[in-house]
Design a protein around this motif. Structure first.
Motif, PDB file in Angstrom:
ATOM      1  N   ALA A 165       0.830  -1.209   0.000  1.00 13.26           N
ATOM      2  CA  ALA A 165       0.000   0.000   0.000  1.00 13.26           C
ATOM      3  C   ALA A 165       0.863   1.257   0.000  1.00 13.26           C
ATOM      4  CB  ALA A 165      -0.932  -0.010   1.211  1.00 13.26           C
ATOM      5  N   GLU A 166       1.981   1.222   0.701  1.00 10.57           N
ATOM      6  CA  GLU A 166       2.873   2.383   0.753  1.00 10.57           C
ATOM      7  C   GLU A 166       3.672   2.544  -0.538  1.00 10.57           C
ATOM      8  OE1 GLU A 166       5.325   2.024   4.169  1.00 10.57           O
ATOM      9  OE2 GLU A 166       3.724   2.505   5.603  1.00 10.57           O
ATOM     10  N   GLU A 167       4.095   1.423  -1.130  1.00 17.08           N
ATOM     11  CA  GLU A 167       4.993   1.483  -2.282  1.00 17.08           C
ATOM     12  C   GLU A 167       4.247   1.612  -3.611  1.00 17.08           C
ATOM     13  OE1 GLU A 167       8.307   1.645  -2.159  1.00 17.08           O
ATOM     14  OE2 GLU A 167       8.181   1.679   0.039  1.00 17.08           O
ATOM     15  N   TRP A 168       3.105   0.919  -3.744  1.00 17.09           N
ATOM     16  CA  TRP A 168       2.422   0.846  -5.032  1.00 17.09           C
ATOM     17  C   TRP A 168       1.129   1.659  -5.091  1.00 17.09           C
ATOM     18  CZ3 TRP A 168       2.683  -5.057  -6.633  1.00 17.09           C
ATOM     19  CH2 TRP A 168       4.020  -5.416  -6.760  1.00 17.09           C
ATOM     20  N   GLY A 169       0.629   2.091  -3.953  1.00 19.93           N
ATOM     21  CA  GLY A 169      -0.667   2.759  -3.942  1.00 19.93           C
ATOM     22  C   GLY A 169      -1.783   1.766  -3.636  1.00 19.93           C
ATOM     23  N   LEU A 170      -2.926   2.276  -3.199  1.00 17.95           N
ATOM     24  CA  LEU A 170      -4.004   1.412  -2.721  1.00 17.95           C
ATOM     25  C   LEU A 170      -4.674   0.620  -3.835  1.00 17.95           C
ATOM     26  CD1 LEU A 170      -5.660   3.797  -0.087  1.00 17.95           C
ATOM     27  CD2 LEU A 170      -4.161   1.850   0.327  1.00 17.95           C
ATOM     28  N   ARG A 171      -4.971   1.270  -4.957  1.00 17.69           N
ATOM     29  CA  ARG A 171      -5.727   0.583  -6.008  1.00 17.69           C
ATOM     30  C   ARG A 171      -4.915  -0.551  -6.639  1.00 17.69           C
ATOM     31  NH1 ARG A 171     -10.487   2.340  -7.994  1.00 17.69           N
ATOM     32  NH2 ARG A 171     -10.136   4.379  -7.000  1.00 17.69           N
ATOM     33  N   ALA A 172      -3.662  -0.302  -6.955  1.00 17.61           N
ATOM     34  CA  ALA A 172      -2.817  -1.344  -7.538  1.00 17.61           C
ATOM     35  C   ALA A 172      -2.569  -2.469  -6.535  1.00 17.61           C
ATOM     36  CB  ALA A 172      -1.488  -0.748  -8.006  1.00 17.61           C
ATOM     37  N   SER A 173      -2.343  -2.108  -5.279  1.00 17.77           N
ATOM     38  CA  SER A 173      -2.090  -3.123  -4.253  1.00 17.77           C
ATOM     39  C   SER A 173      -3.314  -3.997  -4.034  1.00 17.77           C
ATOM     40  CB  SER A 173      -1.695  -2.449  -2.940  1.00 17.77           C
ATOM     41  OG  SER A 173      -0.518  -1.676  -3.107  1.00 17.77           O
ATOM     42  N   LEU A 174      -4.500  -3.385  -4.067  1.00 18.94           N
ATOM     43  CA  LEU A 174      -5.725  -4.164  -3.886  1.00 18.94           C
ATOM     44  C   LEU A 174      -5.911  -5.154  -5.025  1.00 18.94           C
ATOM     45  CD1 LEU A 174      -8.242  -4.592  -2.156  1.00 18.94           C
ATOM     46  CD2 LEU A 174      -9.394  -2.830  -3.505  1.00 18.94           C
ATOM     47  N   LEU A 175      -5.598  -4.734  -6.240  1.00 24.56           N
ATOM     48  CA  LEU A 175      -5.731  -5.636  -7.390  1.00 24.56           C
ATOM     49  C   LEU A 175      -4.755  -6.796  -7.297  1.00 24.56           C
ATOM     50  CD1 LEU A 175      -7.023  -6.205 -10.145  1.00 24.56           C
ATOM     51  CD2 LEU A 175      -5.257  -4.765 -11.189  1.00 24.56           C
ATOM     52  N   VAL A 176      -3.520  -6.524  -6.900  1.00 27.14           N
ATOM     53  CA  VAL A 176      -2.502  -7.577  -6.808  1.00 27.14           C
ATOM     54  C   VAL A 176      -2.839  -8.574  -5.705  1.00 27.14           C
ATOM     55  CG1 VAL A 176      -0.087  -8.028  -6.226  1.00 27.14           C
ATOM     56  CG2 VAL A 176      -0.667  -6.177  -7.794  1.00 27.14           C
ATOM     57  N   THR A 177      -3.212  -8.073  -4.525  1.00 26.07           N
ATOM     58  CA  THR A 177      -3.516  -8.982  -3.421  1.00 26.07           C
ATOM     59  C   THR A 177      -4.794  -9.769  -3.663  1.00 26.07           C
ATOM     60  OG1 THR A 177      -4.562  -7.113  -2.257  1.00 26.07           O
ATOM     61  CG2 THR A 177      -2.267  -7.625  -1.713  1.00 26.07           C
ATOM     62  N   ALA A 178      -5.793  -9.153  -4.320  1.00 28.03           N
ATOM     63  CA  ALA A 178      -7.010  -9.884  -4.666  1.00 28.03           C
ATOM     64  C   ALA A 178      -6.703 -10.985  -5.679  1.00 28.03           C
ATOM     65  CB  ALA A 178      -8.071  -8.934  -5.216  1.00 28.03           C
ATOM     66  N   ALA A 179      -5.811 -10.695  -6.625  1.00 25.57           N
ATOM     67  CA  ALA A 179      -5.398 -11.730  -7.582  1.00 25.57           C
ATOM     68  C   ALA A 179      -4.658 -12.857  -6.874  1.00 25.57           C
ATOM     69  CB  ALA A 179      -4.516 -11.102  -8.659  1.00 25.57           C
ATOM     70  N   GLY A 180      -3.899 -12.511  -5.835  1.00 31.34           N
ATOM     71  CA  GLY A 180      -3.207 -13.546  -5.074  1.00 31.34           C
ATOM     72  C   GLY A 180      -4.159 -14.518  -4.418  1.00 31.34           C
ATOM     73  N   MET A 181      -5.355 -14.068  -4.049  1.00 34.17           N
ATOM     74  CA  MET A 181      -6.340 -14.970  -3.446  1.00 34.17           C
ATOM     75  C   MET A 181      -6.780 -16.058  -4.413  1.00 34.17           C
ATOM     76  SD  MET A 181      -8.605 -12.096  -1.436  1.00 34.17           S
ATOM     77  CE  MET A 181      -9.949 -13.231  -1.080  1.00 34.17           C
ATOM     78  N   MET A 182      -6.643 -15.814  -5.709  1.00 35.58           N
ATOM     79  CA  MET A 182      -7.042 -16.819  -6.700  1.00 35.58           C
ATOM     80  C   MET A 182      -6.084 -18.000  -6.734  1.00 35.58           C
ATOM     81  SD  MET A 182      -9.846 -15.791  -7.883  1.00 35.58           S
ATOM     82  CE  MET A 182     -10.024 -16.914  -9.260  1.00 35.58           C
ATOM     83  N   LEU A 183      -4.942 -17.899  -6.057  1.00 34.75           N
ATOM     84  CA  LEU A 183      -4.042 -19.053  -5.975  1.00 34.75           C
ATOM     85  C   LEU A 183      -4.721 -20.237  -5.295  1.00 34.75           C
ATOM     86  CD1 LEU A 183      -0.672 -17.339  -4.947  1.00 34.75           C
ATOM     87  CD2 LEU A 183      -1.204 -18.450  -7.134  1.00 34.75           C
ATOM     88  N   SER A 184      -5.602 -19.947  -4.338  1.00 41.45           N
ATOM     89  CA  SER A 184      -6.254 -21.024  -3.599  1.00 41.45           C
ATOM     90  C   SER A 184      -7.124 -21.907  -4.500  1.00 41.45           C
ATOM     91  CB  SER A 184      -7.073 -20.439  -2.450  1.00 41.45           C
ATOM     92  OG  SER A 184      -7.755 -21.452  -1.751  1.00 41.45           O
ATOM     93  N   PRO A 185      -8.080 -21.353  -5.275  1.00 41.92           N
ATOM     94  CA  PRO A 185      -8.844 -22.231  -6.169  1.00 41.92           C
ATOM     95  C   PRO A 185      -7.997 -22.865  -7.263  1.00 41.92           C
ATOM     96  CG  PRO A 185      -9.432 -19.928  -6.541  1.00 41.92           C
ATOM     97  CD  PRO A 185      -8.623 -19.980  -5.282  1.00 41.92           C
ATOM     98  N   VAL A 186      -6.924 -22.185  -7.695  1.00 40.35           N
ATOM     99  CA  VAL A 186      -6.057 -22.781  -8.712  1.00 40.35           C
ATOM    100  C   VAL A 186      -5.365 -24.021  -8.152  1.00 40.35           C
ATOM    101  CG1 VAL A 186      -3.928 -22.432 -10.031  1.00 40.35           C
ATOM    102  CG2 VAL A 186      -5.695 -20.666 -10.016  1.00 40.35           C
TER     103      VAL A 186
END
Length: 458
Positions: free
Chosen positions: A388-409
């Protein structure tokens, strides 16, 4: 006290085909529901006790919350090893008594003005530790009470009540503190644990006592057996990896999400709370769906689909802008879908885990998965703050939300995705290594048997 023969016959008696006609399950459900209400109410009551009665600042409040959560990481593996050696009913009853006494003493000390922050830290750790024991034990007890084909429905009922407690418990705790006082609220939480004790102690079905040798293996060896069993089973290994991937990414995402809502979308505290609260009704729906859909469409298919839908819905959040008329309704839908999918996955995975695990390993397997799944959450939270500090909130939210898709994969690429309508078969427990004395005794017994058969004497 029942004899061994009566215990065996009672343990082998046929169980009612209907879930709710089984009196023992009803007693377990009532006790577990009361316990969950008391536990989640105390998660609010104790911090409010510190703030309102002891004037604790933010730093001390953070320490109090951390101390209450620490037993999950510190004790889970040990609790699993211990619970497997005891009757689950006994563990639940004793933990209910302990939490009742702890919160009751807290209420009395608070009313008399004798309670300080150090004592409250001890109470928070004690309640948290006893709750770890109870949670592992009630998951173990369900396997010993229910038929195999009732596990999904039983887990659905228990997890549904847990979801309701997660919604109502904190609200109830906050209301009690506001309407009465923090000490009275603590006493009210103690009453829930007392109700759980009264219900669970009335369970009639006798559990078989786990076999114990004269020199039972130490706790570290039992923990090692649990870890090895989880690693050796494909389904359990997949559950561990998927859980760890989800919890790590979810912790990172939530750190960013809680900053994104007020700062990027400019939502009020009330709107933020409303958006988060929608997860609860979704979880209740997920519990109900998990009772029927797996047996109709197959456990693997619905498990992967629910995980992909529930986790993937957060990918839509970065597209929202400002506090427009559609922002809050969209967030409500996101939370509701996430709650539905997440609870569906929880119930189904728990049923699969219980089905493949032998009775003597239930506690250790549950604790191992909890430890692995929750162990990475602190690192995930730190990562979320860093991004959140380095990339900004919107980009960080997209990256971390995409990381959650590792579980169903992870689940989709494993044999877990190919599970059919029936639950998998129970796997064999790993063989236990014999102690040297037992090995020598076995050799002597074999020699004696050989001498008797051949007519020779030693």
């Amino acid at each position: 006290m029942p004899s061994a023969s009566s215990a065996v016959s009672d343990s082998d008696r046929p169980l009612p085909s209907s879930l709710w006609r089984d009196g023992d399950f009803r007693r377990l459900w009532v006790g577990q529901t009361a316990s969950q209400l008391g536990e989640h109410a105390s998660l609010v009551v104790l911090p409010l006790f510190a703030v309102l009665t002891l004037n604790a600042d933010a730093g001390r409040l953070g320490v109090l919350r951390a101390v209450g959560q620490a037993p999950i990481l510190l004790l889970s593996l040990f609790v699993g090893a211990w619970v497997d050696r005891w009757r689950a009913r006994t563990v639940m009853v004793l933990t209910d008594v302990g939490r009742t006494l702890a919160l009751g003493a807290t209420a009395v000390a608070g009313l008399l003005g004798w309670l300080g922050l150090p004592a409250l830290l001890v109470v928070a750790f004690a309640v948290g530790a006893l709750s770890v024991f109870f949670d592992v034990a009630y998951q173990t007890s369900l396997v010993r009470l229910m038929k195999r084909d009732q596990l999904v429905r039983g887990n659905s009922a228990l997890e549904g009540s847990r979801s309701a407690a997660q919604i109502g418990g904190p609200a109830l705790g906050g209301a009690l503190v506001s309407l009465l006082s923090a000490p009275i609220a603590a006493a009210s939480s103690a009453l829930f644990f007392a109700l759980s004790f009264l219900s669970i102690r009335r369970i009639r079905r006798i559990e078989s006592i786990p076999e114990r040798s004269e020199r039972p293996p130490g706790v570290w060896r039992r923990i090692h057996e649990g870890l090895c069993f989880v690693v050796s089973d494909t389904s359990l290994r997949t559950v561990c990896l998927a859980s760890a991937a989800f919890q790590f990414s979810f912790a990172a995402m939530m750190t960013v999400y809680l900053l994104f809502l007020p700062r990027e979308l400019h939502l009020s505290g009330t709107a933020v709370g409303l958006a988060l609260a929608a997860t609860g009704p979704g979880a209740l729906l997920g519990s109900m769906l998990a009772a029927s859909l797996p047996s109709r469409f197959g456990h693997g298919a619905v498990l992967v689909s629910a995980a992909a839908l529930g986790d993937g819905v957060f990918l839509c959040v970065p597209a929202l802008h400002g506090s427009s008329a559609v922002t809050v309704p969209a967030l409500l839908v996101v939370s509701f879908v996430f709650g539905t999918g997440g609870q569906f996955v929880t119930v189904t995975v728990m049923a699969v885990r219980q089905a493949v695990t032998p009775d003597g390993m239930q506690g250790r397997v549950a604790a191992t998965i909890t430890f692995v799944g929750m162990g990475l959450t602190p690192l995930g939270s730190l990562l979320g703050g860093f991004l959140a500090e380095e990339w900004g909130l919107r980009a960080s939210l997209l990256v971390t939300a995409a990381g959650m898709m590792l579980s169903p994969v992870v689940m989709a690429l494993s044999p877990l995705a190919r599970l059919g309508r029936a639950l998998p078969a129970t796997q064999d427990a790993p063989p236990k290594a014999a102690h040297p004395e037992a090995h020598e005794m076995a050799l002597r017994d074999a020699d004696a048997a050989h001498d008797a058969a051949t007519g020779t004497s030693p």
